[in-house]
Enzyme design. Sequence first.
Site, PDB file in Angstrom:
ATOM      1  N   GLY A  80     -14.869  12.129   1.553  1.00  0.00           N
ATOM      2  CA  GLY A  80     -16.173  12.543   0.829  1.00  0.00           C
ATOM      3  C   GLY A  80     -16.480  11.488  -0.235  1.00  0.00           C
ATOM      4  CE  LYS A 103     -11.017  10.272   6.747  1.00  0.00           C
ATOM      5  NZ  LYS A 103      -9.640  10.603   6.593  1.00  0.00           N
ATOM      6  CB  VAL A 161     -13.774  17.329  -4.147  1.00  0.00           C
ATOM      7  CG1 VAL A 161     -13.487  16.186  -5.270  1.00  0.00           C
ATOM      8  CG2 VAL A 161     -15.313  17.500  -4.226  1.00  0.00           C
ATOM      9  CB  SER A 221     -14.937   6.933   1.775  1.00  0.00           C
ATOM     10  OG  SER A 221     -13.897   6.953   1.303  1.00  0.00           O
ATOM     11  CG  ASP A 272     -11.085   6.099   4.717  1.00  0.00           C
ATOM     12  OD1 ASP A 272     -10.345   5.433   5.597  1.00  0.00           O
ATOM     13  OD2 ASP A 272     -10.284   7.249   4.245  1.00  0.00           O
ATOM     14  N   GLY A 301     -10.164  16.071  -0.247  1.00  0.00           N
ATOM     15  CA  GLY A 301      -9.510  17.001   0.836  1.00  0.00           C
ATOM     16  C   GLY A 301      -9.135  16.023   2.149  1.00  0.00           C
ATOM     17  N   GLY A 302      -9.168  14.766   2.171  1.00  0.00           N
ATOM     18  CA  GLY A 302      -8.732  14.128   3.141  1.00  0.00           C
ATOM     19  C   GLY A 302      -9.742  14.011   4.186  1.00  0.00           C
TER      20      GLY A 302
HETATM   21  O1  C5P Z   1      -8.935   2.132  -0.080  1.00  0.00           O
HETATM   22  P1  C5P Z   1      -8.709   3.538  -0.878  1.00  0.00           P
HETATM   23  O2  C5P Z   1      -9.510   3.022  -2.222  1.00  0.00           O
HETATM   24  O3  C5P Z   1      -9.580   4.514  -0.213  1.00  0.00           O
HETATM   25  O4  C5P Z   1      -7.385   3.692  -1.136  1.00  0.00           O
HETATM   26  C1  C5P Z   1      -6.986   4.600  -2.033  1.00  0.00           C
HETATM   27  C2  C5P Z   1      -5.317   4.325  -2.041  1.00  0.00           C
HETATM   28  O5  C5P Z   1      -4.836   5.000  -1.036  1.00  0.00           O
HETATM   29  C3  C5P Z   1      -4.932   2.963  -2.368  1.00  0.00           C
HETATM   30  O6  C5P Z   1      -5.141   2.342  -3.646  1.00  0.00           O
HETATM   31  C4  C5P Z   1      -3.648   3.129  -1.494  1.00  0.00           C
HETATM   32  O7  C5P Z   1      -2.775   3.525  -2.726  1.00  0.00           O
HETATM   33  C5  C5P Z   1      -3.730   4.119  -0.545  1.00  0.00           C
HETATM   34  N1  C5P Z   1      -3.842   3.581   0.748  1.00  0.00           N
HETATM   35  C6  C5P Z   1      -2.964   3.059   1.245  1.00  0.00           C
HETATM   36  N2  C5P Z   1      -2.939   2.605   2.432  1.00  0.00           N
HETATM   37  C7  C5P Z   1      -4.199   2.721   3.130  1.00  0.00           C
HETATM   38  C8  C5P Z   1      -5.401   3.213   2.480  1.00  0.00           C
HETATM   39  C9  C5P Z   1      -5.225   3.531   1.140  1.00  0.00           C
HETATM   40  O8  C5P Z   1      -1.549   2.746   0.892  1.00  0.00           O
HETATM   41  N3  C5P Z   1      -4.469   2.101   4.383  1.00  0.00           N
END
Ligand code: C5P
Length: 319
Positions: free
Chosen positions: A110, A16, A104, A112, A145, A106-107
């Site tokens: 991947g 994405k 990996v 997710s 994500d 990379g934003g």
């Molecule tokens: O949800 P996910 O595990 O992908 O998020 C990884 C980390 O990114 C979270 O632990 C948090 O530190 C940060 N994050 C956030 N706000 C979001 C999504 C992610 O602070 N909306």
Amino acid sequence: MRADQKSSVTVRVPAKVNVSLAVGPIRGDGYHPVHTVFQAVSLYDEVTVSVSPTPGVRITVTGQDAHLVPTGSDNLAARAAQLLADRIGQTPAVDVVIRKAIPVAGGMAGGSADAAATLVACDLLWQAGLSRDQLTELAAAIGSDVAFAVVGGTAIGAGRGELLTPVLARGKYSWVFAVVDQGLSTPAVYGEFDRLTAGIPLPQPRVRDAVFQALRGGEPTELAPLLHNDLQPAAFSLRPELVELMRVGLACRALGGVVSGSGPTVAFLVRDYHHAMDLAVGLVGVECCLFSRYAYGPVPGVRVVEGPSDWDSRDGVIL
Ligand code: C5P
């Protein structure tokens, strides 16, 4: 195993890009409220889940930067298999093979994507028969994500990104993804966002209406100046060389550019594949840029691969 049960299922899942990402102040649970427009793009990981005689979830990763991906229970795909097994009251016994093309760390979501793929593949393999809503609910419990990777297309993400609403989007958007050496950790980028915005009152995050108008119009030149990411200053601060990458991409006549999610991949919007190749040539001299990949969006979310792979030869191609 029942006679009609498959012994393995292969799915592919898209990366994405956040066309627009607005971020609000950190919440009590440590997450940040976001309002974003996700677009799924034709850069895919492929995941095969096979029945194993041994209980447990074993992860094998191949492809680009495979050695950087954890293969233990902290892998999001392992968590997805375990979560679904718990939900249906089963002990998992599967081998999960992940073939990576999505950068990996990379934003581009991947990890997710691999979790979403594993969820859908296990649902089919175990004939669990969960509805799409039930799958996206489980997906949201795995990561912010993951739900979007299940559904794909173009969607608004609210909450921490997991609350999805489809967006009416016309047209095809061609992208060049400039893949950068060394990934960025998402929590580190959000942490830098907190540091940079400390003491500044932040409004509730909201994507501009003009973005939705542009997506309805289907004209990439209209969308290009509206690409936006509130995490971009944080990614630039942690990786100052991205500023030069962005400068060169825009100087080489990309329609627009934006850091993808928490970075460091930089996404450039281009007119078409030929424009993408021209831009990639211009990016060759940028030191931090390992290579560029072409992809277009929007594309659907997780899809089962039946028979030989039906990928377009240009999907995710290295330019
Ligand atoms: O949800 P996910 O595990 O992908 O998020 C990884 C980390 O990114 C979270 O632990 C948090 O530190 C940060 N994050 C956030 N706000 C979001 C999504 C992610 O602070 N909306």
